[in-house]
Write a protein that holds these residues in place. Structure first.
Motif, PDB file in Angstrom:
ATOM      1  N   LEU A  26      58.353  40.330  45.660  1.00  0.00           N
ATOM      2  CA  LEU A  26      56.885  40.281  45.502  1.00  0.00           C
ATOM      3  C   LEU A  26      55.743  41.345  46.002  1.00  0.00           C
ATOM      4  N   ARG A  27      55.566  41.269  47.921  1.00  0.00           N
ATOM      5  CA  ARG A  27      54.870  42.684  48.010  1.00  0.00           C
ATOM      6  C   ARG A  27      54.688  44.059  48.303  1.00  0.00           C
ATOM      7  N   LYS A  28      56.555  44.210  47.725  1.00  0.00           N
ATOM      8  CA  LYS A  28      57.084  45.349  47.675  1.00  0.00           C
ATOM      9  C   LYS A  28      56.231  45.955  46.006  1.00  0.00           C
ATOM     10  N   TRP A  29      56.600  45.695  45.261  1.00  0.00           N
ATOM     11  CA  TRP A  29      55.264  45.093  43.623  1.00  0.00           C
ATOM     12  C   TRP A  29      53.721  45.117  44.483  1.00  0.00           C
ATOM     13  N   LEU A  30      53.593  44.832  45.237  1.00  0.00           N
ATOM     14  CA  LEU A  30      52.249  44.446  45.202  1.00  0.00           C
ATOM     15  C   LEU A  30      51.812  45.750  45.090  1.00  0.00           C
ATOM     16  N   ALA A  31      52.219  46.614  46.403  1.00  0.00           N
ATOM     17  CA  ALA A  31      51.625  48.122  46.477  1.00  0.00           C
ATOM     18  C   ALA A  31      51.759  49.224  45.975  1.00  0.00           C
ATOM     19  N   THR A  32      52.406  48.418  44.587  1.00  0.00           N
ATOM     20  CA  THR A  32      52.489  49.970  43.267  1.00  0.00           C
ATOM     21  C   THR A  32      51.116  49.979  42.480  1.00  0.00           C
ATOM     22  N   ASP A  33      51.221  51.144  42.060  1.00  0.00           N
ATOM     23  CA  ASP A  33      50.028  51.586  41.308  1.00  0.00           C
ATOM     24  C   ASP A  33      49.801  50.445  39.940  1.00  0.00           C
ATOM     25  N   GLU A  34      51.069  50.081  39.505  1.00  0.00           N
ATOM     26  CA  GLU A  34      50.713  49.765  38.103  1.00  0.00           C
ATOM     27  C   GLU A  34      50.708  47.794  38.822  1.00  0.00           C
ATOM     28  N   SER A  35      51.118  47.582  39.682  1.00  0.00           N
ATOM     29  CA  SER A  35      50.256  46.166  39.842  1.00  0.00           C
ATOM     30  C   SER A  35      48.897  46.139  40.156  1.00  0.00           C
ATOM     31  N   LYS A  36      48.614  46.599  40.900  1.00  0.00           N
ATOM     32  CA  LYS A  36      46.760  47.498  41.017  1.00  0.00           C
ATOM     33  C   LYS A  36      46.588  47.697  40.018  1.00  0.00           C
ATOM     34  N   GLY A  37      46.429  47.713  38.809  1.00  0.00           N
ATOM     35  CA  GLY A  37      46.168  48.328  37.239  1.00  0.00           C
ATOM     36  C   GLY A  37      45.877  47.435  36.663  1.00  0.00           C
ATOM     37  N   VAL A  38      46.408  45.961  37.034  1.00  0.00           N
ATOM     38  CA  VAL A  38      45.944  44.879  35.890  1.00  0.00           C
ATOM     39  C   VAL A  38      45.584  43.829  36.015  1.00  0.00           C
ATOM     40  N   GLY A  39      45.119  43.553  34.968  1.00  0.00           N
ATOM     41  CA  GLY A  39      44.595  41.757  35.451  1.00  0.00           C
ATOM     42  C   GLY A  39      42.547  42.310  35.518  1.00  0.00           C
ATOM     43  N   GLN A  40      42.044  40.279  35.597  1.00  0.00           N
ATOM     44  CA  GLN A  40      41.375  41.362  35.493  1.00  0.00           C
ATOM     45  C   GLN A  40      39.877  41.148  37.445  1.00  0.00           C
ATOM     46  N   SER A  41      39.537  41.762  37.303  1.00  0.00           N
ATOM     47  CA  SER A  41      38.764  41.439  39.257  1.00  0.00           C
ATOM     48  C   SER A  41      37.267  41.617  38.341  1.00  0.00           C
ATOM     49  N   ASP A  42      36.659  41.339  39.767  1.00  0.00           N
ATOM     50  CA  ASP A  42      35.425  41.381  39.585  1.00  0.00           C
ATOM     51  C   ASP A  42      34.181  42.367  40.286  1.00  0.00           C
ATOM     52  N   SER A  43      33.730  43.166  39.176  1.00  0.00           N
ATOM     53  CA  SER A  43      33.066  44.439  40.216  1.00  0.00           C
ATOM     54  C   SER A  43      34.189  45.450  40.417  1.00  0.00           C
ATOM     55  N   GLY A  44      35.899  45.621  39.890  1.00  0.00           N
ATOM     56  CA  GLY A  44      36.350  47.264  39.956  1.00  0.00           C
ATOM     57  C   GLY A  44      36.982  46.385  40.810  1.00  0.00           C
ATOM     58  N   GLY A  45      36.654  45.017  41.651  1.00  0.00           N
ATOM     59  CA  GLY A  45      37.644  45.007  42.973  1.00  0.00           C
ATOM     60  C   GLY A  45      38.997  44.229  42.517  1.00  0.00           C
TER      61      GLY A  45
END
Length: 112
Positions: A26-45
């Protein structure tokens, strides 16, 4: 899934069933661009799921006896998210979909 009056132990057990990724994976996955590129965020964070993923890593590395009430509450939230999201599985190959990537941010790889 248990009904009202869900006990601490039930939540811990359900969390263990819902989260099928190891802390290291999970830690390795969270470091990927794919992980960071999905989901809802407040003000682009950071997305809600990505932040949850970081918390899940901490929870997986915490002894059950050391879990606090807010930890159990987050575990319950994770179980609910994974169950709801699995029910919305799209048709076809899901390997490279935001549906799978979002679930993985919450600690569940549907292809594992």
């Amino acid at each position: 899934m248990s009904g009202p009056g869900n006990s601490r132990n039930d939540t811990i057990e359900e969390f263990g069933e819902a989260v099928n990724m190891t802390p290291a994976r999970l830690r390795k996955w969270l470091a990927t661009d794919e992980s960071k590129g999905v989901g809802q965020s407040d003000s682009g964070g950071e997305s809600t799921g990505h932040a949850s993923g970081r918390r899940i890593v901490e929870l997986l590395e915490t002894k059950n006896a050391d879990l606090r009430d807010d930890d159990i509450a987050h575990m319950h939230k994770v179980v609910g998210y994974v169950h709801r999201h699995l029910a919305q599985r799209p048709s076809g190959d899901v390997k490279e979909t935001s549906w799978r990537f979002s679930l993985m941010n919450w600690g569940h790889d549907p292809l594992a």
